[in-house]
Scaffold this motif. Structure first.
Motif, PDB file in Angstrom:
ATOM      1  N   PHE A  20      -5.464   3.237   5.848  1.00 28.52           N
ATOM      2  CA  PHE A  20      -5.212   4.527   5.840  1.00 28.52           C
ATOM      3  C   PHE A  20      -4.457   4.727   4.286  1.00 28.52           C
ATOM      4  N   LEU A  21      -3.426   4.186   3.796  1.00 30.93           N
ATOM      5  CA  LEU A  21      -2.758   4.833   2.611  1.00 30.93           C
ATOM      6  C   LEU A  21      -3.620   4.451   1.446  1.00 30.93           C
ATOM      7  N   GLY A  22      -4.250   2.799   1.359  1.00 34.28           N
ATOM      8  CA  GLY A  22      -5.323   2.552   0.421  1.00 34.28           C
ATOM      9  C   GLY A  22      -6.632   3.648   0.357  1.00 34.28           C
ATOM     10  N   SER A  23      -7.174   4.200   1.125  1.00 33.03           N
ATOM     11  CA  SER A  23      -7.809   5.768   1.002  1.00 33.03           C
ATOM     12  C   SER A  23      -7.261   6.444   0.643  1.00 33.03           C
ATOM     13  N   ILE A  24      -6.011   6.849   0.772  1.00 35.34           N
ATOM     14  CA  ILE A  24      -5.232   8.170   0.123  1.00 35.34           C
ATOM     15  C   ILE A  24      -5.051   8.239  -1.147  1.00 35.34           C
ATOM     16  N   SER A  41       0.593  -1.605   0.151  1.00 38.34           N
ATOM     17  CA  SER A  41       0.217  -0.290   0.105  1.00 38.34           C
ATOM     18  C   SER A  41       0.909   0.876   0.194  1.00 38.34           C
ATOM     19  N   GLY A  42       2.016   1.206   1.004  1.00 39.43           N
ATOM     20  CA  GLY A  42       2.669   2.303   0.685  1.00 39.43           C
ATOM     21  C   GLY A  42       2.926   2.801  -0.952  1.00 39.43           C
ATOM     22  N   ALA A  43       3.613   1.081  -1.278  1.00 40.17           N
ATOM     23  CA  ALA A  43       4.299   2.041  -2.525  1.00 40.17           C
ATOM     24  C   ALA A  43       3.272   2.089  -3.957  1.00 40.17           C
ATOM     25  N   ALA A  44       2.115   1.709  -3.524  1.00 35.40           N
ATOM     26  CA  ALA A  44       1.132   2.021  -4.235  1.00 35.40           C
ATOM     27  C   ALA A  44       0.838   3.950  -3.958  1.00 35.40           C
ATOM     28  N   THR A  45       0.692   4.245  -3.267  1.00 34.82           N
ATOM     29  CA  THR A  45       0.503   5.284  -2.777  1.00 34.82           C
ATOM     30  C   THR A  45       1.488   6.520  -3.401  1.00 34.82           C
ATOM     31  N   GLY A  46       2.922   5.691  -3.233  1.00 29.11           N
ATOM     32  CA  GLY A  46       3.948   6.214  -3.581  1.00 29.11           C
ATOM     33  C   GLY A  46       4.055   6.753  -5.049  1.00 29.11           C
ATOM     34  N   ALA A  47       3.731   5.637  -5.685  1.00 31.44           N
ATOM     35  CA  ALA A  47       3.928   5.660  -7.049  1.00 31.44           C
ATOM     36  C   ALA A  47       2.196   6.283  -8.154  1.00 31.44           C
ATOM     37  N   VAL A  48       1.335   5.393  -7.515  1.00 31.71           N
ATOM     38  CA  VAL A  48       0.277   6.927  -7.841  1.00 31.71           C
ATOM     39  C   VAL A  48       0.508   7.861  -7.423  1.00 31.71           C
ATOM     40  N   THR A  49       1.257   8.144  -6.815  1.00 32.89           N
ATOM     41  CA  THR A  49       0.957  10.153  -6.635  1.00 32.89           C
ATOM     42  C   THR A  49       2.194  10.826  -7.683  1.00 32.89           C
ATOM     43  N   ALA A  50       2.970  10.034  -7.626  1.00 30.09           N
ATOM     44  CA  ALA A  50       3.940  10.276  -8.989  1.00 30.09           C
ATOM     45  C   ALA A  50       3.664  10.416  -9.787  1.00 30.09           C
ATOM     46  N   ILE A  51       2.845   9.234 -10.669  1.00 29.94           N
ATOM     47  CA  ILE A  51       2.382   9.423 -11.471  1.00 29.94           C
ATOM     48  C   ILE A  51       0.999  10.599 -11.996  1.00 29.94           C
ATOM     49  N   ALA A  52       0.104  10.999 -10.863  1.00 27.15           N
ATOM     50  CA  ALA A  52      -0.569  11.655 -10.773  1.00 27.15           C
ATOM     51  C   ALA A  52       0.018  12.728 -11.168  1.00 27.15           C
ATOM     52  N   ALA A  53       1.369  13.496 -10.522  1.00 27.19           N
ATOM     53  CA  ALA A  53       2.050  14.350 -10.633  1.00 27.19           C
ATOM     54  C   ALA A  53       2.922  15.090 -12.023  1.00 27.19           C
ATOM     55  N   GLY A  59      11.416   5.426  -8.127  1.00 25.30           N
ATOM     56  CA  GLY A  59      11.834   5.805  -6.422  1.00 25.30           C
ATOM     57  C   GLY A  59      10.827   6.286  -5.435  1.00 25.30           C
ATOM     58  N   ALA A  60       9.520   6.624  -5.999  1.00 21.59           N
ATOM     59  CA  ALA A  60       8.564   7.490  -4.975  1.00 21.59           C
ATOM     60  C   ALA A  60       8.363   5.914  -4.034  1.00 21.59           C
ATOM     61  N   ALA A  61       7.630   4.575  -5.449  1.00 28.58           N
ATOM     62  CA  ALA A  61       7.270   3.480  -4.836  1.00 28.58           C
ATOM     63  C   ALA A  61       8.408   2.982  -3.973  1.00 28.58           C
ATOM     64  N   PHE A  62       9.232   3.140  -3.629  1.00 29.07           N
ATOM     65  CA  PHE A  62       9.884   2.499  -2.965  1.00 29.07           C
ATOM     66  C   PHE A  62      10.384   3.799  -1.819  1.00 29.07           C
ATOM     67  N   THR A  63      10.380   4.455  -1.433  1.00 30.27           N
ATOM     68  CA  THR A  63      10.462   5.339  -0.570  1.00 30.27           C
ATOM     69  C   THR A  63       8.630   5.199   0.345  1.00 30.27           C
ATOM     70  N   GLY A  64       7.885   5.242  -0.320  1.00 28.11           N
ATOM     71  CA  GLY A  64       6.438   4.812   0.291  1.00 28.11           C
ATOM     72  C   GLY A  64       6.509   3.789   0.873  1.00 28.11           C
ATOM     73  N   VAL A  87       9.234  -1.586  -9.235  1.00 29.14           N
ATOM     74  CA  VAL A  87       9.538  -2.326 -10.255  1.00 29.14           C
ATOM     75  C   VAL A  87       8.151  -3.403 -11.284  1.00 29.14           C
ATOM     76  N   SER A  88       7.440  -3.837 -10.789  1.00 27.55           N
ATOM     77  CA  SER A  88       7.166  -4.270 -10.982  1.00 27.55           C
ATOM     78  C   SER A  88       5.321  -4.254 -10.092  1.00 27.55           C
ATOM     79  N   GLY A  89       5.015  -2.994  -9.402  1.00 25.81           N
ATOM     80  CA  GLY A  89       4.058  -2.506  -9.176  1.00 25.81           C
ATOM     81  C   GLY A  89       3.133  -3.794  -7.963  1.00 25.81           C
ATOM     82  N   THR A  90       1.569  -3.383  -7.960  1.00 18.54           N
ATOM     83  CA  THR A  90       1.221  -4.950  -7.085  1.00 18.54           C
ATOM     84  C   THR A  90       1.060  -5.920  -7.100  1.00 18.54           C
TER      85      THR A  90
END
Length: 364
Positions: free
Chosen positions: A185-189, A123-135, A147-152, A281-284
């Motif tokens: 929480f991260l899933g809701s974000i 869920s943390g990786a998903a939040t990081g990656a989704v936020t980066a793509i949306a931005a 990088g955003a996914a790994f950090t998340g 690198v693979s997604g969820t």
């Protein structure tokens, strides 16, 4: 759920119930699993929009090792080396990581439903990656999304530890509850970000990333994630004895010389590292870490000295095979790997639960 009710039987007792010696059964299983991975890898490299004969695949791979075993076309070599081989390597690394992390989580939490995403990694990786793509960072560089996914992923685990390990001493029950809360929480974000993104290519990229896959595989990705995954898998592969003791009880582990806090933190950290590197690198991709250890446990028993290395090889074979199915079953379109693992893994896991629910004390 009562943790003690779901704890697997002691490895020595479980092995004594089987007629074949555990070491011999493990050796036979590793040979079969290694052959399955090799066959799945050759099939993955051979199949695609440009079909390549398996004999030519073997010739190209042998040529890379400096051995001349046959002829092949230059176009075939380029397709194999630049497009398909990196995909097989990434699927191998991710499959081994997810399966090993799942087996480790199930032992540490004494919970048969534990998987690599238990501590909020996915869920943390998903939040990081989704936020980066949306931005719009994905248009600038795909490395920014990874990088955003790994950090998340690492940030989510850090938050879980902050909530579930008071005084720096992680406890399975507290970490489990904290992981559930942080994941929700991260899933809701993530859901909010998806709802706010316009229906364009960014949204398409988000949905494909959430489904998981290796369509963007490259040697650059493989080189980056290989080192952290190799380090994490080495730590987990050498921890079979400690996991055997921890999955029985903390008292047994402590009386056998296991430093509970340090060992649990090290193994959870290694499982988190390999999962975060893979997901970045693979997604969820679900069900690999949940189903593979369960299936192997039915064959090898619960001894983690055997179960962990077998899970690594089996996870690699399963994910390479799933990626091949995803690429070929609806050609010329391509499914995401996460769809295939869910379609196959969910029924398999349901069957396992129905067969094992009395022993696992799970009421369905």
């Amino acid at each position: 759920m009562d943790d003690t009710a779901t704890a697997p039987a002691a490895p020595v007792e479980a092995a004594a119930l089987r007629g074949i010696r555990p070491a011999a059964r493990f050796a036979a299983a590793m040979v079969l699993l290694g052959a399955a991975w090799a066959a799945a890898s050759v099939a993955a490299v051979a199949n695609g929009p440009v079909r390549i004969p398996p004999s030519h695949v073997v010739s190209v791979l042998a040529a890379r090792a400096g051995v001349d075993v046959g002829t092949f076309a230059e176009r075939e070599r380029l397709v194999i080396e630049r497009l398909r081989l990196p995909r097989v390597v990434l699927a191998t690394l991710a499959g081994a990581s997810l399966a090993a992390a799942g087996a480790t989580m199930q032992a540490l939490f004494r919970n048969p439903l534990a998987d690599p995403g238990l501590l909020g990694v996915s869920s943390g990786a998903a939040t990081g990656a989704v936020t980066a793509i949306a931005a719009g960072l994905g248009a600038a560089s795909i490395w920014l999304v990874s990088g955003a996914a790994f950090t998340g992923a690492l940030g989510a685990v850090g938050l879980v530890y902050l909530l579930g390990a008071p005084g720096g001493r992680p406890h399975p029950g507290s970490l489990l509850l904290a992981g559930v809360a942080v994941s929700a929480f991260l899933g809701s974000i993530t859901a909010v970000v998806i709802a706010l993104v316009p229906p364009d290519e960014a949204l398409r990229g988000i949905l494909f990333w959430l489904a998981g896959g290796f369509s963007g595989a490259s040697w650059a990705y493989a080189r980056v994630v290989a080192w952290p995954i190799a380090a994490g898998l080495l730590v987990l592969g050498l921890a079979g004895r400690q996991l055997n003791l921890l999955c029985i009880s903390d008292e047994v582990a402590a009386s056998s010389g296991v430093h509970l806090g340090r060992t649990r933190a090290l193994l959870l950290g290694a499982a988190t590292l390999v999962t975060a590197a893979s997901v970045s690198v693979s997604g969820t991709i679900g069900f690999v870490g949940l189903v593979v250890p369960h299936v192997l446990r039915l064959v090898l028993g619960p001894d983690y000295r055997y179960l962990l290395p077998a899970s690594m090889v089996a996870g690699a074979a399963v994910l390479v095979g799933a990626d091949t199915v995803a690429r070929t079953v609806v050609r010329p379109a391509e499914l995401q790997v996460g769809m295939v693992t869910a379609l196959i893994g969910a029924p398999v896991f349901a069957v396992i639960l129905l067969r094992q629910r009395s022993r696992l004390a799970i009421q369905l």
